[in-house]
Structures are given as C-alpha cells and as structure tokens.
Design a protein around this motif. Structure first.
Motif, PDB file in Angstrom:
ATOM      1  N   ARG A  93     -98.722 -14.368 -18.945  1.00  0.00           N
ATOM      2  CA  ARG A  93     -97.455 -15.217 -19.198  1.00  0.00           C
ATOM      3  C   ARG A  93     -96.149 -14.506 -18.936  1.00  0.00           C
ATOM      4  NH1 ARG A  93     -98.577 -19.536 -23.080  1.00  0.00           N
ATOM      5  NH2 ARG A  93    -100.839 -19.599 -23.623  1.00  0.00           N
ATOM      6  N   VAL A  94     -95.111 -14.857 -17.959  1.00  0.00           N
ATOM      7  CA  VAL A  94     -93.760 -14.290 -18.118  1.00  0.00           C
ATOM      8  C   VAL A  94     -92.850 -15.334 -18.435  1.00  0.00           C
ATOM      9  CG1 VAL A  94     -94.956 -12.864 -16.045  1.00  0.00           C
ATOM     10  CG2 VAL A  94     -93.765 -15.174 -15.756  1.00  0.00           C
ATOM     11  N   LEU A 130     -98.536 -18.086 -15.816  1.00  0.00           N
ATOM     12  CA  LEU A 130     -97.916 -19.186 -16.816  1.00  0.00           C
ATOM     13  C   LEU A 130     -96.521 -18.841 -16.855  1.00  0.00           C
ATOM     14  CD1 LEU A 130     -99.331 -21.224 -19.371  1.00  0.00           C
ATOM     15  CD2 LEU A 130     -96.888 -20.739 -19.368  1.00  0.00           C
ATOM     16  N   VAL A 131     -95.451 -19.570 -16.223  1.00  0.00           N
ATOM     17  CA  VAL A 131     -94.026 -19.074 -16.053  1.00  0.00           C
ATOM     18  C   VAL A 131     -93.189 -20.007 -17.245  1.00  0.00           C
ATOM     19  CG1 VAL A 131     -91.909 -18.569 -14.932  1.00  0.00           C
ATOM     20  CG2 VAL A 131     -94.078 -18.303 -13.874  1.00  0.00           C
ATOM     21  N   ASN A 132     -92.886 -19.287 -18.130  1.00  0.00           N
ATOM     22  CA  ASN A 132     -91.776 -19.870 -19.251  1.00  0.00           C
ATOM     23  C   ASN A 132     -92.577 -21.159 -19.592  1.00  0.00           C
ATOM     24  OD1 ASN A 132     -90.058 -17.869 -18.947  1.00  0.00           O
ATOM     25  ND2 ASN A 132     -88.869 -18.855 -17.414  1.00  0.00           N
ATOM     26  N   GLU A 133     -93.907 -21.437 -19.780  1.00  0.00           N
ATOM     27  CA  GLU A 133     -94.482 -22.572 -20.331  1.00  0.00           C
ATOM     28  C   GLU A 133     -94.188 -23.778 -19.591  1.00  0.00           C
ATOM     29  OE1 GLU A 133     -93.827 -22.524 -24.699  1.00  0.00           O
ATOM     30  OE2 GLU A 133     -94.877 -21.030 -25.094  1.00  0.00           O
ATOM     31  N   ASP A 136     -91.837  -7.070  -8.275  1.00  0.00           N
ATOM     32  CA  ASP A 136     -90.541  -7.938  -8.262  1.00  0.00           C
ATOM     33  C   ASP A 136     -90.481  -8.968  -7.350  1.00  0.00           C
ATOM     34  OD1 ASP A 136     -90.336  -6.274  -6.331  1.00  0.00           O
ATOM     35  OD2 ASP A 136     -88.448  -5.542  -6.465  1.00  0.00           O
ATOM     36  N   SER A 137     -91.749  -9.567  -7.103  1.00  0.00           N
ATOM     37  CA  SER A 137     -91.794 -10.707  -6.176  1.00  0.00           C
ATOM     38  C   SER A 137     -90.968 -11.861  -6.652  1.00  0.00           C
ATOM     39  CB  SER A 137     -93.009 -10.980  -5.963  1.00  0.00           C
ATOM     40  OG  SER A 137     -93.284 -12.410  -5.134  1.00  0.00           O
ATOM     41  N   PRO A 138     -90.236 -12.448  -5.866  1.00  0.00           N
ATOM     42  CA  PRO A 138     -89.397 -13.485  -6.054  1.00  0.00           C
ATOM     43  C   PRO A 138     -90.306 -14.960  -6.533  1.00  0.00           C
ATOM     44  CG  PRO A 138     -89.078 -13.239  -3.719  1.00  0.00           C
ATOM     45  CD  PRO A 138     -89.913 -11.914  -4.429  1.00  0.00           C
ATOM     46  N   ASP A 139     -91.512 -14.677  -6.189  1.00  0.00           N
ATOM     47  CA  ASP A 139     -92.370 -15.785  -6.237  1.00  0.00           C
ATOM     48  C   ASP A 139     -92.522 -16.091  -7.791  1.00  0.00           C
ATOM     49  OD1 ASP A 139     -94.018 -17.615  -5.230  1.00  0.00           O
ATOM     50  OD2 ASP A 139     -95.861 -16.788  -5.753  1.00  0.00           O
ATOM     51  N   VAL A 140     -92.142 -15.008  -8.696  1.00  0.00           N
ATOM     52  CA  VAL A 140     -92.315 -15.376 -10.264  1.00  0.00           C
ATOM     53  C   VAL A 140     -90.887 -16.302 -10.625  1.00  0.00           C
ATOM     54  CG1 VAL A 140     -92.524 -14.255 -12.546  1.00  0.00           C
ATOM     55  CG2 VAL A 140     -93.491 -13.239 -10.416  1.00  0.00           C
ATOM     56  N   ASN A 141     -91.211 -17.629 -10.648  1.00  0.00           N
ATOM     57  CA  ASN A 141     -90.035 -18.463 -11.192  1.00  0.00           C
ATOM     58  C   ASN A 141     -90.828 -19.591 -11.512  1.00  0.00           C
ATOM     59  OD1 ASN A 141     -90.076 -20.444  -8.731  1.00  0.00           O
ATOM     60  ND2 ASN A 141     -89.369 -18.751  -7.692  1.00  0.00           N
TER      61      ASN A 141
END
Length: 482
Positions: free
Chosen positions: A481-482, A242-245, A316-321
C-alpha cells in the motif's frame, strides 16, 4: 413457422441433430448467466452485480440528446432519461413518472426545457419538479406536489461527454472520479463505445489478468510486434500496489517487475520458445514471429528497452499514482505515463449480464495543436481506435464472457493482481465507506481469503523450486500500500 424453428425441426431428425442444442437452451457460444458465489467469506460474493453507485459514471455524448425529445440509457440496472433544460444543459431523471410509473422517455419536450409524460401530461423541469399536469388543466393540484417529484441524477458535461452521479448520497467533486486529462485545456477527446454480454466484474478482472497475453492476445496486431507476446511468461505473481485505497496496478517501474525475469537465460534474455515436458512440445508452436520482430527489437535496443532485458524498478517511479491500473468504480487505465495518449476503459454496468464499455480516449497537448497535427490525428484515429479498443480489446471479451463466476476457483500465483482488485472493491469502494460512516453493520472481512492463500502459497512454491531464480527477491509482499 420461422426459418430458425423449421431448421431445428429438420435437423433434429438426423444424425448430429443434437448439435444445435449442445448447451440446452443456452446458445453454444452464449455466455453463462452471471451468479456470485454463495460463500460470504469469498470476496466475490460481496461485489454488487450491477456495480457501485456512489460514483460518477460516463453516460453518453451530449450531442446525442436532442432539444425536442429525450434519450434513455440503462445504467447500473436503472433506466435514466436525459433531456435538455431551459439553459440547454443535459439533465437526467429516473425514467419513471411518479404518477403511474410510465416511461418518461416515451414522452416529448413540447415546451423548451421541460419533459412531458406521454400518459397524462405530467411535465417536469431539470430538477424533477412537476410544473404542469396537462390533462387536469392549470389548476391541477398535482403541480408541485411532493410525491410528484421525479428522481433526479446530477450531471456534468465535460468535453462533450455527460457524466452522471448514480448514488443516493451527496455527489463528490467530478475531479474525484473522472480522469484528470479530461479537464486539461488543449486535449483532443474521442470517445468510443461497445456492448459486452457479460458482467462488469468479469471485464475488470480480465483487464487486470497479468498472464493471458501470449494466449488471448498473441495474434493482435499490436502484439504481433512483440517477440514475447506482450508480457514475458512467468509462474510468479506480479507485486501489486494499492494506491490510497483507490486503485491497484502492477509494481511500478520500467519493465513492470523483476518476476518477469524468471526465465531469463545467461544472456539476460527471455527465450521465445519454451519446452513443456508434459506435452513434449514447445510454445509457441512456430517461429514465424521472429521474421519481423527483430526489427522492433532493434528499435527497442536504441531506446534502451530491449524486450527480454527488463529494466530495474525505479523507487521514485511516476507510475505510483492514483490513476494507473484499475481504479474504482470500474476503470482500467492504459497507456502508462504516455505523454501523448491516455485511454480509459470504463466498464459501466447495465445489467447483471451486460456491460457498456466506454473508451475515454484523450490525446494530450501542452498547447493547442496546429491544423496539420489535428488533420493527421483525425485521419489516423479510426485505425488507432480499432487497433486498440476493438482488435485488441475484443479478444479479451471473447474469453472473459465465458467465465462461470460462482464456480470454485483454483488460483495461481499469477492471479495476484485479480485478488488484489477484489480486495480493493470490497473493502474500499465509496459505497462501503459511506455505510461505515453511517455505522451500518457490514460483513466481517477475513484477514486472508482462500483465493489469497492459494496465490501466496503457489508463489512460495515456485520460488522454492526454482533452480535459477533468487527466492530472496520475493521477500516483499504480493500486495503493498502507498
């Protein structure tokens, strides 16, 4: 008497005449009426059937709005009328004249930049102000009256697509809700649309369904190239981020997640056919796919992405956005980090049992593409659009529209992504956040719902019973969560 009724009367008197009404008055292949569960502790009961309103939504191409007459579109249960103002910009009002509640969309733009109601001639500008009342003459007191102001919906035009702010609160910057590639300079944008006879929630939950590929999509053209049917089978749930809600997606990294390695053999490959003791048979039933998938496997080996040989997750995958996976208010983002194409499937609620699917297809270029590139892209686009957004996507529709949403569920570990998406919607939607800011009383959210408990417990049971999978690798939470 119509042919349909005549046919029903003729058939009903013969053996088998009951067949045409096997589901009563509901068509046999028709979707069930959409209802939400009554239990307030079930997060599904808190998701609005006609969507969250405090967001920008895609409406229609600007070219579809003519200068001389308005265009109407139902969005989130509201009828919105579009017309061009004095500057030629597309404006949107609630499709209701404040005088006697007639459809403004039935009127005309007799005067450039103004919309006139067909009943008494109330005429409105792009801000919804009544600037003339034709049947009462120039001295009409209806002109400028506070009660004669039509409800206005803010609009923006981006790459020829009109987006509408459907909320009651102050609009956020369009960049908050509209995919970033829509603002890039040299991209080629090709939208497409279709209608689904089901609720928008079903559309989104199916898109995030992580384990239907080798059933629903096994014969889609783009999946026929895959020996594993798109995604490897696994009884374990994907780890969800869950990225930045704002959005949820599978755990990042090449290969998506180590849980897909559950059925790996000693060679590190996932078998094509698996034996199911309960039916004393294998699935898939046949091995025809292997006649051609070896060619695509060979290509994948050269790229270091052999199907069945899943790559480790990169921290550090760029998929985390914030723009991958499923994002509020109703987007499903496909294409991963593809440098060339990003496709956003945007489920726009129309009614409780109707969804307008808007596909924002964007080809990305660092600089303006040459004429050969543009010609080739244009020639091949009809097929590419059909393969992705219709041949593949409509297979989902054929399954999701039959979900009886209010019925009790018995979930598996592999439903982890679906329950995470429900949590995102119910706890973090902008509508909910703004209600909190107004200090409105909200339903108390349970720490863990029955659905989440089932997913967690089945996940633990599978890992504990496995003879080959390392249960220690499942220590991380199903949702992070990130």
């Amino acid at each position: 008497m119509g042919l349909g009724k005549l046919k029903d009367k003729l058939l009903s008197g013969y053996p088998g005449g009951y067949r045409h009404m096997r589901r009563g008055t509901q068509p046999v292949d028709g979707p069930p009426p959409f209802e939400v569960p009554a239990d307030p502790s079930d997060r599904r009961s808190r998701i609005p059937p006609t969507g969250y309103r405090e967001y920008w939504y895609p409406a229609l191409p600007a070219k579809d709005v003519r200068k001389d007459r308005p265009e109407v579109l139902r969005m989130l249960g509201a009828d919105v009328v579009f017309f061009r103002d004095e500057d030629g910009e597309v404006q949107a009002l609630l499709d209701r004249c404040p005088h006697r509640s007639v459809y403004l969309s039935m009127g005309r733009c007799y005067f450039k930049g103004f919309l006139t109601c067909p009943y008494h001639g109330a005429t409105f500008d792009g801000d919804g102000n009544c600037v003339a009342f034709l049947t009462e003459g120039p001295d009409s007191k209806m002109t400028g009256a506070p009660g004669m102001r039509a409800r206005k919906y803010p609009t923006v035009n981006i790459k020829g697509m009109v987006f509408v702010w459907m909320g009651d609160g102050e609009p956020v910057a369009p960049e908050e809700d509209i995919p970033p590639e829509m603002f890039e300079q040299h991209n080629i944008f090709r939208p497409s649309f279709t209608m689904f006879d089901c609720n928008w929630v079903l559309v989104l939950e199916n898109t995030m369904d992580a384990h239907n590929a080798f059933m629903v999509h096994r014969n889609a053209l783009r999946i026929l190239k895959s020996r594993l049917g798109g995604r490897p089978r696994t009884p374990l749930g994907y780890r969800v981020t869950l990225v930045n809600e704002k959005n949820v997606h599978y755990r990042p990294g090449e290969g998506k997640s180590h849980v897909e390695k559950y059925y790996e053999d000693e060679k590190g490959e996932v078998p094509y056919q698996m034996y199911y003791p309960g039916v004393d048979g294998v699935w898939p039933l046949h091995r025809w796919r292997l006649l051609w998938t070896w060619l695509f496997d060979r290509k994948a080996r050269k790229q270091g992405q052999m199907p069945g040989r899943l790559q480790p997750r990169q921290a550090d995958s760029p998929d985390v956005n914030e723009w991958n996976g499923t994002r509020l208010p109703g987007m499903s983002r496909t294409g991963g980090n593809n440098e060339f194409l990003r496709s956003t499937r945007w489920a726009v609620p129309v009614e409780a049992n109707l969804t307008r699917m808007v596909y924002l297809n964007v080809e990305r270029y660092a600089q303006r593409p040459g004429i050969v590139r543009r010609l080739w892209s244009g020639m091949t686009w009809p097929y590419r659009n059909w393969e992705l957004n219709f041949n593949f996507r409509n297979q989902d529709y054929d399954a999701e529209k039959y979900v009886q949403y209010a019925a009790p569920e018995y979930l598996s570990s592999t439903d982890s992504v679906v329950v995470a998406m429900r949590r995102l919607f119910v706890e973090h939607a902008r509508d909910v956040q703004r209600r909190r800011e107004r200090e409105e009383e909200l339903p108390e959210s349970p720490e863990e719902t029955e659905a989440e408990r089932m997913v967690r417990e089945v996940d633990a049971e599978v890992a504990a019973a496995s003879q080959t999978f390392d249960a220690d690798r499942l220590e991380e939470e199903l949702l992070r969560r990130v």
